[in-house]
Design a protein around this motif. Structure first.
Motif, short mmCIF file in Angstrom:
data_model
loop_
_atom_site.label_atom_id
_atom_site.label_comp_id
_atom_site.label_asym_id
_atom_site.label_seq_id
_atom_site.Cartn_x
_atom_site.Cartn_y
_atom_site.Cartn_z
N UNK A 92 -1.39 17.80 -80.26
CA UNK A 92 -0.18 18.60 -80.08
C UNK A 92 -0.33 19.41 -78.78
N UNK A 93 0.73 19.43 -77.96
CA UNK A 93 0.60 20.10 -76.66
C UNK A 93 0.24 21.59 -76.78
N UNK A 94 -0.43 22.10 -75.76
CA UNK A 94 -0.82 23.51 -75.77
C UNK A 94 0.39 24.41 -75.56
N UNK A 95 1.36 23.91 -74.78
CA UNK A 95 2.56 24.74 -74.55
C UNK A 95 3.56 24.49 -75.69
N UNK A 96 4.43 25.46 -75.97
CA UNK A 96 5.37 25.28 -77.09
C UNK A 96 6.24 24.05 -76.90
N UNK A 97 6.52 23.34 -77.99
CA UNK A 97 7.39 22.17 -77.95
C UNK A 97 8.76 22.59 -78.50
N UNK A 98 9.78 22.47 -77.67
CA UNK A 98 11.12 22.88 -78.10
C UNK A 98 11.71 21.78 -78.99
N UNK A 99 11.86 22.09 -80.24
CA UNK A 99 12.37 21.08 -81.18
C UNK A 99 13.77 21.43 -81.68
N UNK A 100 14.29 22.58 -81.24
CA UNK A 100 15.60 23.02 -81.74
C UNK A 100 16.66 21.97 -81.43
N UNK A 101 17.39 21.58 -82.44
CA UNK A 101 18.47 20.61 -82.26
C UNK A 101 18.02 19.18 -82.03
N UNK A 102 16.71 18.95 -82.01
CA UNK A 102 16.19 17.61 -81.68
C UNK A 102 16.11 16.72 -82.93
#
Ligand code: NAP
Length: 557
Positions: free
Chosen positions: A165-175
């Motif tokens: 899992x990436x170290x930076x946040x993963x934007x999943x909103x609406x995905x």
């Protein structure tokens, strides 16, 4: 730059951190080589949403330092990954352990040199190091595996194994998000992201029995109480088979009434963590009928939580009973399926066919069906326990490869030594007490035993050790024999070495990887081996007795 060490430790996870602490305290010339960019092992890598302890936080922390126990404040009963990683960093910083660690150092090969009695260690950056003693703290679940599907890699959106899992946040909103896999990891992810994504499609090959984690905050007063009780808590962990506070119910399953059984199960289901598994009747693990009655109880709890009866039935395992595989602990997992944006695909009915440029393809009604996604999350597990050993080309006496020796059957002495591989220790190796217990409790035992053993070797002036073939066989027979009474011997899980994505590890290739005798029995055996002067280990001398070789001026405590 130093190229020879008395001890090289491979892996800076929970076990490697404690191992280097013990060696540093002895002033031994030692280093830790870590493939990752920093320390923390499992808690460095697994940054997926929902990653947290299934062990009570205060039983997961190290027990070796009163000062550490008194100063660290756990915030939740089952602490999350960011906090767990902060904890391990705090430990390393507090005890000055970072200076012994080298990061981004993947070890490709380790070869024992009989003539010089040392190990050659080849690092992927090109360096060739040597050491007298090699200690492998590689992690039990550190080699992630992906499905062996056609088209893997062709997806144009974002996709990752949960371990990466990436170290930076993963934007999943609406995905549109897919999760493949419903083991302990998938179940954590699904419960956490269901209300944060657009659409969530879960691809489930086989359902897993799971039960509520029942997490909650730890108040200041609770923490003060825990600190007061630490000795008692660790003493309880030491006497229970799993190394937890949860003690088996020692009343016989058939000696109590059905009402009494139900009362216990209601209490455990609403209680914290692994109680439902480990504070249950012992017959759950060994008796088909007892296991079936309890599994039906859990199935009913699932039916009560999932609104659509057809979905509930799909979430209830049919091919194995509760607790014969590692039980995932969940938070809002079953409720996730009551949400209109969450869809369950039963791969038992419509198997995955391939990864496509836009998503995943399954069979359907004699044809095929394409699902389109923005993100695919593979929570598809690990080449467990031996995977990390197989990744390193480990060569022992006479050119024997460890991967070859373990190809069909695993054999070790106490899970910590291997015949044919002198001067090599595995504090949390296959068949050791670590895999089947609360991990840090197991690794403290393993690291302490290995370090005490090395102290003995140094004190007596030995420079070579090797477990005999006879004791290795005796231990392996003991480990294998203990599977016979356990229902879990038939389970398709990493406890039996099953992984459909690794050639040779498919169903039917049971590998005896886990010690099922429980922690107290394991500790009793390894302590008795030590008390008898490490009976079964051949020791050779070629240096004067004395202290271990030093290179660091100070002793870090
Ligand atoms: P896992 O238990 O092996 O589960 C892997 C999942 O992926 C299973 O549902 C499996 O289905 C599925 N899968 C694998 N290959 C597939 C394929 N080709 N197609 C479709 N589905 C596939 O792995 P995990 O969930 O990562 O857990 C592994 C262990 O890590 C746990 O048992 C636990 O010890 C540890 N863990 C601990 C924690 C914690 O302590 N908090 C959290 C997470 C994990 P099948 O069942 O059909 O094989």
């Amino acid at each position: 730059m130093t190229s020879h060490y008395e001890v090289i430790v491979i892996g800076a996870g929970v076990a490697g951190i404690y191992q280097i602490k013990r060696l540093a305290d002895l002033g031994v010339e030692a280093t830790v080589l870590e493939a990752g960019g920093d320390l923390g092992g499992t808690w460095y890598w697994n940054r997926y949403p929902g990653a947290r302890f299934d062990s009570e936080s205060y039983t997961y922390g190290y027990s070796f330092s009163r000062e550490l126990l008194d100063e660290w404040r756990w915030k939740e009963k089952f602490s999350g990954q960011p906090e767990n990683l902060r904890y391990l960093n705090h430990v390393a910083d507090k005890f000055g352990l970072r200076k012994y660690m080298q990061f981004n150092c993947r070890v490709d090969a380790a070869r024992y040199d009989e003539a010089r009695n040392l190990w050659h260690v080849q690092v992927s950056d090109g360096r060739a190091l040597t050491c007298r003693f090699l200690v492998l703290t590689l992690g039990l679940l550190s080699i992630p595996t992906l499905p062996r599907l056609e088209g893997m890699g062709s997806f144009k959106g974002r996709s990752f194994h949960t371990f990466h899992w990436p170290h930076e946040p993963v934007d999943m909103a609406g995905k549109r998000v897919a999760v493949v896999g419903t083991g302990a990891t998938g179940i954590q992810v699904i419960g956490e992201i269901a209300d944060k994504v657009g659409e969530l499609t879960v691809f489930q090959r086989r359902p897993n029995w799971s039960a509520p984690l029942n997490n909650g905050p730890i108040s200041d007063a609770d923490m003060a109480d825990l600190r007061r009780r630490y000795d008692e808590i660790f003493a309880t962990c030491a006497r229970t088979p799993g190394g937890f506070e949860h003690e088996p119910d020692r009343r016989g399953f058939y000696e109590v009434s059905r009402e009494e059984r139900l009362a216990l199960w209601d209490e455990l289901y609403d209680g914290p963590g692994f109680g439902i598994w480990l504070a249950n009747f012992r017959e759950i693990f060994t008796d088909e009928k007892a296991n079936a009655e309890f599994s039906e109880y859990i199935a009913d709890r699932i039916r009560r939580r999932v609104k659509d009866p057809a979905v509930a039935e799909k979430l209830i395992p049919r091919d194995h009973g509760f607790g014969v595989q590692r039980v995932p602990m969940e938070t809002n997992y079953f409720e996730a399926y009551n949400r209109p944006n969450v869809h369950l695909i039963d791969l038992g009915e419509t198997p995955l066919v391939r990864e496509t440029e836009t998503g995943l393809r399954t069979t359907e009604d004699g044809g095929e069906r394409d699902y389109e996604f923005d993100i695919i999350v593979y929570a598809t597990g690990f080449d467990a326990i031996t995977g990390a050993f197989d990744k390193i080309d480990i060569e022992g006496v006479g050119g024997m490869k460890l991967a070859d020796k373990w190809r069909t059957t695993i054999s070790t002495f106490l899970g910590m030594m291997v015949h044919g591989f002198p001067n090599l220790l595995m504090p949390s190796g296959p068949q050791s007490g670590s895999a089947s217990t609360n991990y840090p409790r197991g690794i403290e035992t393993g690291v302490n035993w290995c370090t005490d053993f090395l102290e003995h070797v140094w004190a007596k002036g030995y420079t070579r050790f090797e477990a005999t073939e006879a004791v290795e066989k005796r231990w392996t027979d003991h480990v294998t024999g203990m599977y016979a009474m356990m229902l879990m011997r038939r389970a398709k899980s990493w406890f039996t070495g099953y992984n459909s994505n690794v050639p040779g590890h498919e169903q039917g290739t049971i590998r005896y990887l886990v010690y099922n005798g429980g922690s107290p029995k394991y500790v009793g055996i390894i302590n008795s081996v030590a008390a008898k002067g490490y009976e079964g280990v051949t020791l050779g001398a070629s240096a004067p007795p004395g202290n271990p070789p030093h290179s660091y001026g100070e002793v870090s405590r």
